[in-house]
Design a protein around this motif. Structure first.
Motif, PDB file in Angstrom:
ATOM      1  N   ALA A   1      42.064  38.382  33.209  1.00 55.94           N
ATOM      2  CA  ALA A   1      41.075  39.046  34.054  1.00 55.94           C
ATOM      3  C   ALA A   1      40.470  40.260  33.354  1.00 55.94           C
ATOM      4  O   ALA A   1      41.168  41.015  32.682  1.00 55.94           O
ATOM      5  CB  ALA A   1      41.712  39.476  35.369  1.00 55.94           C
TER       6      ALA A   1
ATOM      7  N   ALA B   1      43.698  33.148  35.095  1.00 55.68           N
ATOM      8  CA  ALA B   1      44.125  34.289  35.901  1.00 55.68           C
ATOM      9  C   ALA B   1      44.794  35.375  35.068  1.00 55.68           C
ATOM     10  O   ALA B   1      44.847  36.536  35.486  1.00 55.68           O
ATOM     11  CB  ALA B   1      45.085  33.816  36.994  1.00 55.68           C
TER      12      ALA B   1
ATOM     13  N   TYR C   1      37.163  36.455  35.917  1.00 55.06           N
ATOM     14  CA  TYR C   1      38.145  35.544  35.338  1.00 55.06           C
ATOM     15  C   TYR C   1      37.416  34.546  34.436  1.00 55.06           C
ATOM     16  O   TYR C   1      36.564  33.793  34.915  1.00 55.06           O
ATOM     17  CB  TYR C   1      38.898  34.785  36.425  1.00 55.06           C
TER      18      TYR C   1
END
Length: 438
Positions: free
Chosen positions: A60, A57, A434
């Motif tokens: 990105a 995460a 991601y």
């Protein structure tokens, strides 16, 4: 309004090294001291997993705005990108593009050489689920379809055409562009049209154009040249099953307001069988070639159902009733994992089916086990991705329905490959990729 049937890579470059000079003499050998320039440092290999169970995460990558569209809540409403390994293939009103989703860098672009027929389809402030569908991509060809305006010529007025552009998926070299007239009305426009390359096979490239209740056209094109093989009006292509194409047929003798599923020969367009009769709406769900999977709205009652038909004969193998209603509510959302499992979410119930036999595998909620159904975003290669009731990303085993990954999943993607998961990031107000963590 009727619901029309819709049917939803890092390509390695191969280089050849020469062994001698152009004049036939051997190339000079570098001295022991090494006079040749030092090689550039190799790019670290990206992490891969098939299927992924967690995404990074914190890493990105922002993708082009045209990859996805969303509503004000950040939920994805339309996708315009096909993900293969680490390459995303995008379609827009004026071009087809390829982008490396792990860097966000464009690999190539192939323009559509006509005036766009619906240039502002996704630019308004409101959710619009029409427009071009993501490109179809194989190892040999990438192809996308958009509406275009063919200019007037002398006393011949301008008209709307379905434009299919095809290119080499690795290099982006344009193979051909085919423009097929889809409207006889010289005053027609392509606003709110749905265009799609449904499939690419060795025999044909299948494309469709659908605009509300006005035009429905399917065309089969030669994969090598783009030449039209056959064309069928009042017909929306849905899915390919070997040498058979199944689509929604609007030309029903009993009642012009009804629809049915009609199968035709992929190469010739000759009709093979008819099924799912007396329908007011059909939506095709990609699944194993052995089965045609449709969500159906009954013409008389308005009730919805999920149908499994034999792809060779059209015979009904299983029918599952959806939520009863006074209107025409759809059955729900179904996703094929591209291997063996079909997962459907309808009326708060999440169910896994064997994609070849239609046999039920599992279902949630499961009160006995104190388990609830997550929100489903996508299914890929045996993994189901979604969000818990508390809004946290989760991964389930698509074959068993059991929790597969619940901690630090990182994202709930709508598109997945062994390299990345893609969704819309509300904070960035943009589509993002991601990278796979594990």
């Amino acid at each position: 309004m009727r619901r029309t049937l819709v049917i939803v890579t890092c390509l390695a470059a191969v280089t050849a090294a020469g062994c001698g000079g152009t004049d036939g003499k051997p190339e000079p050998v570098p001295s022991a001291a090494g006079s040749a320039a030092p090689a550039a440092p190799a790019t670290p290999e990206a992490k891969t997993a098939d299927p992924p169970t967690a995404f990074d995460a914190g890493a990105a990558v922002t993708l082009p705005a045209g990859a996805l569209s969303s509503n004000v809540a950040g939920n994805v409403t339309s996708t315009f990108l096909t993900l293969r390994d680490r390459t995303g293939y995008l379609v827009g009103p004026t071009a087809m593009n390829a982008v490396d989703v792990l860097t966000g860098k464009e690999i190539w672009t192939v323009p559509v050489e006509r005036e766009p027929g619906d240039p502002n389809n996704q630019r308004g402030p409101f959710v619009n689920t029409t427009g071009p569908r993501p490109p179809a991509v194989t190892d040999r060809l990438a192809a996308a379809a958009v509406p275009v305006v063919m200019p007037e010529k002398g006393t011949t007025p301008a008209f709307i055409a379905l434009s299919v552009v095809a290119a080499d998926p690795e290099k982006g070299v344009k193979a051909w562009q085919a423009d097929i007239k889809v409207s006889e009305d010289q005053y027609a426009d392509a606003g709110n049209a749905v265009t799609q390359v449904v499939a690419i096979t060795d025999k044909a490239v299948i494309a469709r154009y659908s605009r509300q209740d006005e035009e429905h056209v399917t065309v089969a094109l030669d994969p090598a040249s783009g030449k039209t093989l056959w064309e069928r009006k009042d017909y929306d292509a849905g899915s390919v099953h070997g040498d058979i194409l199944v689509g929604t047929d609007y030309n029903v003798a009993e009642n012009s307001s009804m629809t049915q599923a009609t199968a035709v020969d992929l190469a010739t367009g000759q009709q093979k069988w008819v099924g799912a009769g007396r329908s007011s709406g059909l939506t095709d769900i990609p699944a194993d070639p052995a089965l045609v999977v449709l969500t159906r709205t009954d013409y008389g009652s308005g009730d919805s159902s999920l149908l499994f038909l034999d792809s060779a004969t059209g015979a009904e193998k299983l029918k599952l009733d959806g939520e009863k209603s006074f209107g025409s509510l759809p059955y729900g959302d179904c996703f094929y994992d591209q291997q063996s499992v079909l997962v459907c979410q309808s009326d708060g119930v999440l169910t896994g089916y064997d994609a070849k036999t239609a046999g039920k595998l599992w279902s949630l909620p499961d009160q006995a086990a104190n388990r609830v159904a997550p929100g489903l975003t996508v299914v890929w290669h045996g993994a189901l991705y979604g969000v818990t009731q508390g809004g946290q990303p989760i991964v389930l085993d698509a074959k068993t329905g059991k929790d597969l990954s619940v901690d630090n999943v990182g994202a709930a993607p709508v598109l997945v490959s062994k390299y990345a998961g893609i969704t819309y990031d509300k904070q960035r107000n943009a589509p993002v990729a991601y990278p796979v963590e594990k």
